[in-house]
Design an enzyme around this catalytic site. Structure first.
Site, short mmCIF file in Angstrom:
data_model
loop_
_atom_site.label_atom_id
_atom_site.label_comp_id
_atom_site.label_asym_id
_atom_site.label_seq_id
_atom_site.Cartn_x
_atom_site.Cartn_y
_atom_site.Cartn_z
CG ASP A 124 -3.36 3.05 -2.16
OD1 ASP A 124 -2.17 2.99 -2.49
OD2 ASP A 124 -3.74 3.11 -0.96
CG ASP A 303 1.86 3.03 -2.26
OD1 ASP A 303 0.77 2.93 -2.86
OD2 ASP A 303 1.98 3.55 -1.14
#
Ligand SMILES: *[C@@H]1O[C@H](CO)[C@@H](O)[C@H](O)[C@H]1NC(C)=O
Ligand SMILES: *[C@@H]1O[C@H](CO)[C@@H](O)[C@H](O)[C@H]1NC(C)=O
Ligand SMILES: *[C@@H]1O[C@H](CO)[C@@H](O)[C@H](O)[C@H]1NC(C)=O
Length: 417
Positions: A124, A303
């Site tokens: 992530d 992201d």
């Protein structure tokens, strides 16, 4: 031609035989799980809402970590610009408490401890901490493999706890340890690892197949205020270049550490400088619809841990109005979807570093809003959390080769091979 060091060292893998591991970088194959489009081709609206809420909660966690670590508010954090109880958007975020979190995942393997135990983690770039379920976790941890620091000869207890709050108010919380973590043979010693004693509902096994999460942002948004894994690897000389890259595709997805993987892209890499070192935050120059510019520059957070592209509500309304057949669909007080004709999915492009990158109609379209309806849900949604910025997730990133260059503080995009 001048090649940055990161690109130069990445030329070495091409000299090796195709099947052998690259000499100056490390590949980690990624698996994917997504349930945003139902089997019958309709969009899973509840899941889309959960994903927006998850991304929003993650941003709030990062903003509050940044404020604690840096003793100043993150420039994109608007949370207390209005008194909490006077701000209707803020209230409606709180009331989204009925919506739990969930997300699309790109996950792969790491190992932690001595002897090394393997775990799957969600990679992530929108957070900076590594956490796994601890041995005492009984809340939403069933089915995940636990990390037991007491069975690792290299663990040490830092005596610190951690707490991350997600969309439905449930939390991932536990104790911080130092231990050895390894990823594809690269070893990070004294790496901060959270052993959770509680997982939030969105991290329960049926929603979240990997065991834990590995954040790949900058230290300033670490809830631990400790070096993220990649930073540790670089500091301990485990990688030749302070660069990692993602290829997120239906098949052959990979995280590449220590350089760029030349087999995964063609042409040049276009870079945009990181404007605040916390998230991978860059300027997005504009947004185009079918080749015409419809929105001006704004800030974007790149992201891998966000499924959609989440923009601010006014901009997304503007974008939707510029799409032929585009119809906005407000959802609650703080979210707006953009629906488009299923038979005329637009070509939306985002521009970074002066170059526009198209979101393919296939990745843009999340499915029909209901069966038998010729209106489909677009992959760009508006949400109150993104009041001053966009969160650019997988809907876009599946269309580019993406380079996270920590050494030069820039994000690069290139055309997929
Ligand atoms: C760094 O590059 C050298 C030369 O290409 C290579 O032999 C070595 O394995 C690389 N190290 C890592 C960790 O990638
Ligand atoms: C954990 O690791 C950090 C960074 O290497 C170090 O400063 C700290 O002293 C370590 N703490 C413990 C308890 O091992
Ligand atoms: C972008 O900004 C320029 C200069 O301020 C302006 O002329 C142009 O109309 C804007 N474009 C859009 C799509 O808002």
């Amino acid at each position: 031609m001048h090649l940055p060091v990161a690109a130069l060292v990445a030329l070495f893998p091409l000299l090796a035989t195709a099947s052998s591991p690259p000499g100056s970088g490390t590949r980690i194959p990624l698996g994917k799980r997504s349930k945003i489009t139902n089997d019958d081709g309709t969009a899973n609206i509840a899941e889309v809402r959960r994903q927006i809420e998850y991304s929003a909660a993650k941003m709030r966690n990062g903003f509050s970590a940044y404020e604690r670590n840096m003793k100043m508010k993150h420039p994109l954090d608007t949370s207390s610009d209005l008194a909490e109880d006077l701000n209707p958007l803020k209230r409606s975020i709180g009331s989204a408490a009925l919506v739990d979190d969930g997300h699309t995942l790109w996950y792969g393997q790491i190992s932690v401890g001595t002897p090394a135990q393997t775990y799957t983690v969600d990679f992530d770039t929108g957070s900076s901490d590594l956490f796994l379920p601890g041995p005492d976790c009984t809340v939403n941890c069933a089915g995940h493999k636990a990390y037991d620091p007491h069975r690792s000869s290299t663990s040490s207890d830092t005596g610190k706890t951690f707490q991350l709050t997600y969309g439905d108010g449930s939390m991932v919380q536990g104790e911080q340890y130092n231990d050895t973590a390894a990823i594809a043979g690269l070893t990070a010693r004294d790496q901060r690892v959270g052993a959770a004693n509680t997982y939030s509902t969105g991290f329960a096994k049926d929603r979240f197949p990997p065991d834990g999460l590995m954040g790949m942002g900058y230290k300033s948004i670490s809830a631990y205020n400790a070096d993220p894994v990649f930073t540790t690897l670089v500091q301990q000389g485990q990688t030749n270049a302070s660069v990692f890259t993602f290829t997120l595709q239906k098949t052959g997805s990979e995280l590449f550490l220590g350089g760029t993987d030349n087999s995964k892209y063609r042409g040049d890499i276009t870079y945009a400088p990181v404007t605040v070192q916390g998230y991978w935050q860059v300027q997005m120059d504009n947004v185009e619809v079918n080749g015409a510019e419809v929105l001006n520059a704004t800030t974007a957070i790149i992201d891998t841990g966000t499924t959609l592209v989440v923009g601010d509500v006014p901009h997304v309304l503007e974008l939707c109005a510029a799409i032929p057949g585009g119809l906005p669909l407000p959802v609650g007080l703080d979210t707006v979807f953009c629906t488009v004709r299923c038979t005329a999915i637009p070509e939306v492009a985002l521009t970074f570093g002066g170059k526009s990158f198209v979101i393919s109609p296939e990745t843009f379209n999340l499915g029909q809003i209901a069966q038998g309806v010729n209106q489909c849900l677009g992959g760009i949604v508006g949400a109150a959390v993104a009041s001053r910025f966009w969160i650019v997730g997988d809907v876009f990133l599946q269309n580019t080769y993406t380079v996270f260059d920590m050494g030069n503080n820039q994000v690069g995009f290139a055309t997929l091979a």
